[in-house]
Motif scaffolding. Sequence first.
Motif, PDB file in Angstrom:
ATOM      1  N   UNK A  13       0.803  -1.216   0.000  1.00 50.65           N
ATOM      2  CA  UNK A  13       0.000   0.000   0.000  1.00 50.65           C
ATOM      3  C   UNK A  13       0.836   1.266   0.000  1.00 50.65           C
ATOM      4  N   UNK A  14       0.251   2.337  -0.469  1.00 53.52           N
ATOM      5  CA  UNK A  14       0.920   3.644  -0.429  1.00 53.52           C
ATOM      6  C   UNK A  14       1.065   4.118   1.015  1.00 53.52           C
ATOM      7  N   UNK A  15       0.078   3.749   1.837  1.00 51.98           N
ATOM      8  CA  UNK A  15       0.078   4.171   3.234  1.00 51.98           C
ATOM      9  C   UNK A  15       0.070   2.949   4.147  1.00 51.98           C
ATOM     10  N   UNK A  16       0.622   3.154   5.343  1.00 50.23           N
ATOM     11  CA  UNK A  16       0.640   2.131   6.379  1.00 50.23           C
ATOM     12  C   UNK A  16      -0.256   2.576   7.528  1.00 50.23           C
ATOM     13  N   UNK A  22      -8.641  10.623   3.103  1.00 52.21           N
ATOM     14  CA  UNK A  22      -9.123  11.902   2.567  1.00 52.21           C
ATOM     15  C   UNK A  22      -8.202  13.047   2.960  1.00 52.21           C
ATOM     16  N   UNK A  23      -7.672  12.987   4.184  1.00 49.95           N
ATOM     17  CA  UNK A  23      -6.740  14.026   4.628  1.00 49.95           C
ATOM     18  C   UNK A  23      -5.469  13.995   3.783  1.00 49.95           C
ATOM     19  N   UNK A  24      -4.895  12.817   3.591  1.00 52.99           N
ATOM     20  CA  UNK A  24      -3.677  12.713   2.787  1.00 52.99           C
ATOM     21  C   UNK A  24      -3.923  13.167   1.349  1.00 52.99           C
ATOM     22  N   UNK A  25      -5.070  12.832   0.792  1.00 49.93           N
ATOM     23  CA  UNK A  25      -5.368  13.227  -0.582  1.00 49.93           C
ATOM     24  C   UNK A  25      -5.410  14.737  -0.756  1.00 49.93           C
TER      25      UNK A  25
END
Length: 219
Positions: free
Chosen positions: A88-91, A111-114
Amino acid sequence: MNKSPVVSILLPTYNRVALLKRALQSIFEQSFSDFELIVINDASTDGTRAFLDELACRDTRVRSVHHERNYYPDISRTLNDGLKLARGKYIARLDDDDYWCDNDKLKKQIEFFNSHPDYVVVGGGTIVIDENDRERFRYLKLEADKEIRGKALFSNPFTHSTVMFNRDIALEVGGYGDFKNAEDWELWLKMGARGKFYNFPEYFVRYLMTEQSKSFLFK
């Protein structure tokens, strides 16, 4: 090969199959479902292996990894194994004796990261519980990046089971270090040189605190 998931959830476990089921339920109840779940079984002897293998057969998002020997207290090794396996892009992190209490936790963080691509670690608040799932107290960490940085050298700015962070940057800075009871804190400090921090002013996890629990630091 299947498309990589957006999020990889890392969950190490050892001889806590009953509590593990509660943690897993909180993951499967998430409204955001584009994840893989990497459960690293640190040589459990309580039936964890069979339980996880059966679960992985029923849900293709689950990847069960079994250590043939127990590496505790070297949790950094276990977590770094998970980081290397993650697609994944995020952990996202969750401990086997904790569970998420907000079904939109992953959704909110994605949503915050986007909308904030310059951020590298995002966490939230914690409800501390006892062995009977009764609330003992709750706390929120500092919210804004500037506030967090002002105190980050003095206390851990994130509760580990609430965080989501950028996988590639975590790997680039060397992953978790060998620091007893502070392997996550050290990773946040390294990642802070590459981007910003944020904590939601919302409660994301119910954290089990017993006499055997690791100590943790407040804001």
